[in-house]
Design a protein around this motif. Structure first.
Motif, PDB file in Angstrom:
ATOM      1  N   GLU A   1     -29.620  -2.053  -1.279  1.00  0.00           N
ATOM      2  CA  GLU A   1     -29.594  -3.521  -1.360  1.00  0.00           C
ATOM      3  C   GLU A   1     -29.170  -4.136  -0.037  1.00  0.00           C
ATOM      4  O   GLU A   1     -29.652  -5.219   0.333  1.00  0.00           O
ATOM      5  CB  GLU A   1     -28.661  -3.953  -2.490  1.00  0.00           C
ATOM      6  CG  GLU A   1     -29.230  -3.651  -3.871  1.00  0.00           C
ATOM      7  CD  GLU A   1     -28.268  -3.941  -5.003  1.00  0.00           C
ATOM      8  OE1 GLU A   1     -28.716  -4.027  -6.163  1.00  0.00           O
ATOM      9  OE2 GLU A   1     -27.041  -4.057  -4.737  1.00  0.00           O
ATOM     10  N   THR A   2     -28.297  -3.464   0.693  1.00  0.00           N
ATOM     11  CA  THR A   2     -27.919  -3.953   2.018  1.00  0.00           C
ATOM     12  C   THR A   2     -29.116  -3.910   2.965  1.00  0.00           C
ATOM     13  O   THR A   2     -29.367  -4.868   3.720  1.00  0.00           O
ATOM     14  CB  THR A   2     -26.768  -3.101   2.589  1.00  0.00           C
ATOM     15  OG1 THR A   2     -25.641  -3.193   1.724  1.00  0.00           O
ATOM     16  CG2 THR A   2     -26.378  -3.576   3.977  1.00  0.00           C
TER      17      THR A   2
ATOM     18  N   ARG B   1     -26.214   0.329  -3.615  1.00  0.00           N
ATOM     19  CA  ARG B   1     -25.545  -0.634  -2.724  1.00  0.00           C
ATOM     20  C   ARG B   1     -26.101  -0.545  -1.307  1.00  0.00           C
ATOM     21  O   ARG B   1     -26.341  -1.577  -0.651  1.00  0.00           O
ATOM     22  CB  ARG B   1     -24.029  -0.390  -2.717  1.00  0.00           C
ATOM     23  CG  ARG B   1     -23.326  -0.800  -3.987  1.00  0.00           C
ATOM     24  CD  ARG B   1     -21.810  -0.843  -3.775  1.00  0.00           C
ATOM     25  NE  ARG B   1     -21.255   0.457  -3.429  1.00  0.00           N
ATOM     26  CZ  ARG B   1     -20.815   1.335  -4.311  1.00  0.00           C
ATOM     27  NH1 ARG B   1     -20.890   1.072  -5.604  1.00  0.00           N
ATOM     28  NH2 ARG B   1     -20.300   2.493  -3.919  1.00  0.00           N
TER      29      ARG B   1
ATOM     30  N   LYS C   1     -31.780  -6.668   2.278  1.00  0.00           N
ATOM     31  CA  LYS C   1     -31.492  -8.035   2.704  1.00  0.00           C
ATOM     32  C   LYS C   1     -32.099  -8.333   4.070  1.00  0.00           C
ATOM     33  O   LYS C   1     -32.262  -9.504   4.437  1.00  0.00           O
ATOM     34  CB  LYS C   1     -29.985  -8.262   2.759  1.00  0.00           C
ATOM     35  CG  LYS C   1     -29.309  -8.294   1.401  1.00  0.00           C
ATOM     36  CD  LYS C   1     -27.806  -8.508   1.558  1.00  0.00           C
ATOM     37  CE  LYS C   1     -27.105  -8.511   0.208  1.00  0.00           C
ATOM     38  NZ  LYS C   1     -25.631  -8.682   0.366  1.00  0.00           N
ATOM     39  N   ASN C   2     -32.437  -7.302   4.814  1.00  0.00           N
ATOM     40  CA  ASN C   2     -32.962  -7.478   6.168  1.00  0.00           C
ATOM     41  C   ASN C   2     -34.476  -7.662   6.155  1.00  0.00           C
ATOM     42  O   ASN C   2     -35.140  -7.443   5.140  1.00  0.00           O
ATOM     43  CB  ASN C   2     -32.562  -6.283   7.030  1.00  0.00           C
ATOM     44  CG  ASN C   2     -31.059  -6.145   7.146  1.00  0.00           C
ATOM     45  OD1 ASN C   2     -30.342  -7.141   7.232  1.00  0.00           O
ATOM     46  ND2 ASN C   2     -30.569  -4.918   7.131  1.00  0.00           N
TER      47      ASN C   2
END
Length: 260
Positions: A197-198, A194, A201-202
């Motif tokens: 994946e955060t 998690r 996204k950047n």
């Protein structure tokens, strides 16, 4: 990237979106680092940095243990799991340019702890245990433990752990700020994914440059800090991804990064 699928493979690799998952797969040896495993890890980190469709990686250990350090049986055969230019485990002297998260269940001892310290973030189970017991064996934690631990936790506590060689429970490590997250046993992998994946996204160029500044700036002369930072971040400001980020914000949509 070649998918590793057989149980005999010492390293399992999987791509989840923009995240590369690396699973140390020597559970009967507590995922101790052999020369073969170090070679596979080095290749995977090189691929992580080379591929535009990967933003970060998670390293995990199969079988409930992160890593027990160097494979002493292999060492007795004359195999040293050090890769020229990259060091122990193909990592500690030259970590990847892109972010790396260590997901720690069970033990991370000796070289295993040094692998975690070479990562940018550590997510650990509340039952995990860290340690640099080398002094108890007449050795030193020369794969980055002596160089990194005191930068990640208070100096006096790092010195005490290194000189005594005692074990460091995850809850205590979290109290020193070593961990990005402390989770119940069995939930470490999902929590690390998690987090990865955060990050993924950047904008990849921006995350890699941010990591570089944070990693390197401690060694910069005070008067040169902003100048040296500027040399790294200025190309990011003028990148296509920076323009895309602003456009996506204005248009209220998700950005589409191009790594350019």
């Amino acid at each position: 990237m070649t998918e590793t699928t057989t149980q005999e493979a010492v390293l399992l690799t999987e791509q989840r979106g923009r995240v590369l998952v690396l699973t140390l797969n020597r559970p009967r040896a507590k995922n101790a680092i052999s020369l073969e495993l170090a070679q596979e890890l080095a290749r995977s980190f090189e691929e992580l940095d080379a591929r535009d469709n990967l933003s970060c990686a998670v390293i995990f250990g199969a079988g409930g243990t992160f890593c027990a350090g160097m494979d002493l049986k292999g060492f007795a055969r004359g195999e040293i799991p050090i890769i020229p230019g990259r060091g122990f485990a193909g990592l500690v002297e030259n970590p990847p340019r892109k972010p790396l998260i260590a997901a720690v269940e069970g033990y991370a001892l000796g070289g295993g702890f040094e692998i975690a310290l070479a990562a940018d973030l550590i997510v650990a189970a509340d039952s995990a245990t860290f340690g640099l017991p080398e002094v108890k064996r007449g050795l030193t934690a020369a794969a980055g433990g002596l160089l990194r631990l005191h930068q990640r936790i208070p100096y006096n506590k790092a010195m005490e752990l290194v000189l005594t060689g005692r074990m460091l429970p995850a809850a205590e490590a979290n109290g020193y700020g070593l961990l990005a997250d402390l989770v119940p046993a069995g939930e470490t992998f999902d929590a690390a994914i998690r987090l990865a994946e955060t990050i993924a996204k950047n904008a990849p160029l921006a995350t890699a440059a941010s990591k570089q500044v944070i990693r390197e700036s401690n060694d910069w002369p005070l008067a040169e800090k902003f100048k040296q930072q500027h040399e790294i971040v200025q190309p990011i400001r003028t990148s296509n991804d920076a323009k895309e980020g602003a456009a996506a914000f204005t248009e209220k949509r998700e950005p589409v990064w191009t790594n350019s």
